[in-house]
Design a protein around this motif. Structure first.
Motif, mmCIF file in Angstrom:
data_model
loop_
_atom_site.group_PDB
_atom_site.id
_atom_site.type_symbol
_atom_site.label_atom_id
_atom_site.label_comp_id
_atom_site.label_asym_id
_atom_site.label_seq_id
_atom_site.Cartn_x
_atom_site.Cartn_y
_atom_site.Cartn_z
ATOM 1 N N ARG A 55 58.091 -42.206 -40.871
ATOM 2 C CA ARG A 55 57.635 -43.488 -40.341
ATOM 3 C C ARG A 55 56.353 -43.940 -41.035
ATOM 4 N NH1 ARG A 55 57.255 -41.876 -35.527
ATOM 5 N NH2 ARG A 55 59.417 -42.303 -34.934
ATOM 6 N N ASP A 56 55.402 -43.026 -41.210
ATOM 7 C CA ASP A 56 54.142 -43.362 -41.880
ATOM 8 C C ASP A 56 54.379 -43.741 -43.336
ATOM 9 O OD1 ASP A 56 52.799 -42.855 -39.545
ATOM 10 O OD2 ASP A 56 52.122 -40.848 -40.125
ATOM 11 N N HIS A 57 55.299 -43.023 -43.998
ATOM 12 C CA HIS A 57 55.565 -43.278 -45.414
ATOM 13 C C HIS A 57 56.254 -44.638 -45.595
ATOM 14 C CE1 HIS A 57 55.832 -42.247 -49.576
ATOM 15 N NE2 HIS A 57 57.157 -42.340 -49.602
ATOM 16 N N LEU A 58 57.185 -44.967 -44.708
ATOM 17 C CA LEU A 58 57.855 -46.270 -44.777
ATOM 18 C C LEU A 58 56.851 -47.403 -44.568
ATOM 19 C CD1 LEU A 58 61.115 -45.524 -42.764
ATOM 20 C CD2 LEU A 58 60.950 -45.973 -45.229
ATOM 21 N N LYS A 59 55.936 -47.210 -43.643
ATOM 22 C CA LYS A 59 54.901 -48.214 -43.384
ATOM 23 C C LYS A 59 54.049 -48.436 -44.629
ATOM 24 C CE LYS A 59 51.111 -49.298 -40.209
ATOM 25 N NZ LYS A 59 50.330 -48.809 -39.037
ATOM 26 N N ALA A 60 53.710 -47.337 -45.326
ATOM 27 C CA ALA A 60 52.910 -47.449 -46.545
ATOM 28 C C ALA A 60 53.691 -48.162 -47.647
ATOM 29 C CB ALA A 60 52.476 -46.059 -47.013
ATOM 30 N N LEU A 61 54.984 -47.865 -47.766
ATOM 31 C CA LEU A 61 55.807 -48.504 -48.790
ATOM 32 C C LEU A 61 55.893 -50.014 -48.581
ATOM 33 C CD1 LEU A 61 58.819 -46.001 -49.104
ATOM 34 C CD2 LEU A 61 57.031 -46.417 -50.802
ATOM 35 N N ALA A 62 55.832 -50.450 -47.333
ATOM 36 C CA ALA A 62 55.989 -51.869 -47.012
ATOM 37 C C ALA A 62 54.671 -52.639 -47.000
ATOM 38 C CB ALA A 62 56.676 -52.017 -45.662
ATOM 39 N N ASP A 64 52.695 -53.851 -49.300
ATOM 40 C CA ASP A 64 52.643 -55.017 -50.170
ATOM 41 C C ASP A 64 53.909 -55.870 -50.094
ATOM 42 O OD1 ASP A 64 50.163 -54.214 -51.022
ATOM 43 O OD2 ASP A 64 50.924 -53.097 -52.745
ATOM 44 N N LYS A 65 54.822 -55.489 -49.219
ATOM 45 C CA LYS A 65 56.087 -56.227 -49.116
ATOM 46 C C LYS A 65 56.419 -56.445 -47.639
ATOM 47 C CE LYS A 65 57.845 -54.382 -53.483
ATOM 48 N NZ LYS A 65 58.932 -53.659 -54.161
ATOM 49 N N PRO A 66 55.625 -57.292 -46.969
ATOM 50 C CA PRO A 66 55.791 -57.461 -45.519
ATOM 51 C C PRO A 66 57.155 -58.014 -45.122
ATOM 52 C CG PRO A 66 54.313 -59.120 -46.429
ATOM 53 C CD PRO A 66 54.532 -58.106 -47.502
ATOM 54 N N HIS A 67 57.853 -58.705 -46.047
ATOM 55 C CA HIS A 67 59.164 -59.253 -45.696
ATOM 56 C C HIS A 67 60.245 -58.178 -45.628
ATOM 57 C CE1 HIS A 67 59.150 -59.117 -50.070
ATOM 58 N NE2 HIS A 67 60.463 -59.268 -50.093
ATOM 59 N N LEU A 68 59.890 -56.933 -46.005
ATOM 60 C CA LEU A 68 60.865 -55.844 -45.965
ATOM 61 C C LEU A 68 60.688 -54.945 -44.743
ATOM 62 C CD1 LEU A 68 61.094 -54.803 -49.720
ATOM 63 C CD2 LEU A 68 62.444 -56.486 -48.454
ATOM 64 N N SER A 69 59.870 -55.374 -43.794
ATOM 65 C CA SER A 69 59.753 -54.647 -42.526
ATOM 66 C C SER A 69 59.752 -55.647 -41.380
ATOM 67 C CB SER A 69 58.471 -53.791 -42.492
ATOM 68 O OG SER A 69 57.331 -54.620 -42.445
ATOM 69 N N ARG A 70 60.247 -55.215 -40.244
ATOM 70 C CA ARG A 70 60.302 -56.094 -39.089
ATOM 71 C C ARG A 70 60.528 -55.236 -37.847
ATOM 72 N NH1 ARG A 70 66.312 -58.674 -40.407
ATOM 73 N NH2 ARG A 70 67.529 -56.891 -39.631
ATOM 74 N N VAL A 82 66.438 -51.162 -46.872
ATOM 75 C CA VAL A 82 66.659 -49.943 -47.649
ATOM 76 C C VAL A 82 66.210 -50.070 -49.097
ATOM 77 C CG1 VAL A 82 68.535 -49.098 -46.198
ATOM 78 C CG2 VAL A 82 69.054 -50.607 -48.119
ATOM 79 N N SER A 83 66.010 -51.304 -49.590
ATOM 80 C CA SER A 83 65.558 -51.468 -50.978
ATOM 81 C C SER A 83 64.165 -50.888 -51.195
ATOM 82 C CB SER A 83 65.576 -52.945 -51.368
ATOM 83 O OG SER A 83 64.685 -53.692 -50.554
ATOM 84 N N LEU A 84 63.420 -50.626 -50.119
ATOM 85 C CA LEU A 84 62.107 -49.967 -50.238
ATOM 86 C C LEU A 84 62.239 -48.521 -50.688
ATOM 87 C CD1 LEU A 84 60.106 -51.087 -47.062
ATOM 88 C CD2 LEU A 84 59.404 -51.431 -49.426
ATOM 89 N N LEU A 85 63.392 -47.927 -50.456
ATOM 90 C CA LEU A 85 63.562 -46.493 -50.661
ATOM 91 C C LEU A 85 63.874 -46.162 -52.117
ATOM 92 C CD1 LEU A 85 65.808 -45.860 -47.540
ATOM 93 C CD2 LEU A 85 63.338 -45.528 -47.708
ATOM 94 N N PRO A 86 63.488 -44.966 -52.571
ATOM 95 C CA PRO A 86 63.879 -44.515 -53.908
ATOM 96 C C PRO A 86 65.399 -44.483 -54.048
ATOM 97 C CG PRO A 86 62.220 -43.060 -52.955
ATOM 98 C CD PRO A 86 62.663 -43.975 -51.857
ATOM 99 N N ALA A 87 65.872 -44.572 -55.284
ATOM 100 C CA ALA A 87 67.314 -44.648 -55.546
ATOM 101 C C ALA A 87 68.067 -43.457 -54.939
ATOM 102 C CB ALA A 87 67.558 -44.716 -57.047
ATOM 103 N N GLU A 88 67.506 -42.257 -55.070
ATOM 104 C CA GLU A 88 68.215 -41.076 -54.555
ATOM 105 C C GLU A 88 68.340 -41.109 -53.038
ATOM 106 O OE1 GLU A 88 66.250 -37.338 -55.007
ATOM 107 O OE2 GLU A 88 64.242 -38.197 -54.882
ATOM 108 N N THR A 89 67.333 -41.695 -52.353
ATOM 109 C CA THR A 89 67.392 -41.791 -50.896
ATOM 110 C C THR A 89 68.430 -42.834 -50.481
ATOM 111 O OG1 THR A 89 65.025 -41.272 -50.836
ATOM 112 C CG2 THR A 89 66.019 -42.108 -48.817
#
Length: 259
Positions: A55-62, A64-70, A82-89
């Motif tokens: 949860r913390d890591h997803l928050k950090a990934l988003a 600079d991209k607030p439109h990818l979390s809600r 899911v586009s926030l995630l690495p390709a392997e994930t």
């Protein structure tokens, strides 16, 4: 069976942090929803099994991209595209598929169909019909709709260390900051820089008035300086500073030259 054995079995499989798990999204046929919560991602493609860490890591990934979390409808949990995630994930979650990042809401509304590649190179910064320096105005972004968007190269934003979500655009009014800022100049304001530092230019709000001044710290006061020497500096004593709000730092000025 002994009571202790029953209690031990009930403990098997519980999370170490004892947190309530987020409700997961659902799948139907071969199509899976593109928005996921932390509990779905945990354990996939290099992510640990901890919901809290995920949860913390997803928050950090988003960040600079607030439109990818809600917020997920009907819950307190946040979900992420899911586009926030690495390709392997993504491949682990989606059975080998990769989903590209969607455009934000305002990018979808502004750009003509077929110009999605434009967004890979440029970020659209929202501009508000607000003039600062003299006159009345408000910069409550949550209550205003952008009147236009200006494109800035993502490479330039990265070079300057700017996050797209922190920037807004307003317009200057008056001559108090000439020759640095002229009437109707475009100002890019970094709204996260609201602790003024000596020598930099900031937008301040006092009651219903917005104005742009250069900041200087003096003993027991803020000194707000107009670059135009025709205007006298304004000293704000420490006990009066709570009446002033620092909206943000002016980090870029765009000018028109000629008629």
């Amino acid at each position: 069976m002994m009571k202790n054995d029953l209690e031990n079995k009930e403990l098997i499989g519980k999370c170490d942090d004892s947190e309530e798990r987020d409700k997961t999204s659902f799948s139907y046929a071969d199509k899976r929803m593109e928005w996921v919560v932390a509990s779905e991602v945990a354990g996939h493609g290099g992510f640990p099994t901890s919901d809290r860490w995920t949860r913390d890591h997803l928050k950090a990934l988003a960040t600079d991209k607030p439109h990818l979390s809600r917020k997920r409808k009907g819950t307190k949990a946040f979900e992420y595209h899911v586009s926030l995630l690495p390709a392997e994930t993504q491949q682990s979650l989606l059975g080998g598929y990769i989903i590209e990042e969607p455009a934000s809401r305002y990018e979808q509304n502004v750009l003509p169909i077929g110009q999605v590649d434009f967004l890979a190179e440029f970020a659209l910064i929202p501009g508000y019909s607000i003039q600062v320096s003299a006159g009345n105005g408000s910069l409550n972004i949550e209550q205003l709709e952008p009147s236009r968007y200006l494109a800035f190269r993502r490479k330039w934003l990265k070079f300057r260390g700017f996050a797209e979500k922190d920037l807004v655009i307003v317009w200057a009014k008056g001559d108090s900051m000439e020759p640095t800022i002229n009437n109707n100049d475009t100002l890019v304001v970094h709204t996260s820089r609201n602790h003024p530092q000596d020598g930099h230019i900031y937008i301040f709000r006092h009651e219903n008035e917005l104005f742009v001044k250069r900041y200087q710290s003096i003993v027991g006061a803020w000194r707000l300086i107009s670059d135009n020497s025709m205007y006298t500096p304004l000293d704000i004593k420490k006990e009066e500073q709570h009446q002033f709000e620092v909206i943000g730092q002016v980090v870029h000025i765009a000018k028109d030259i000629g008629d």
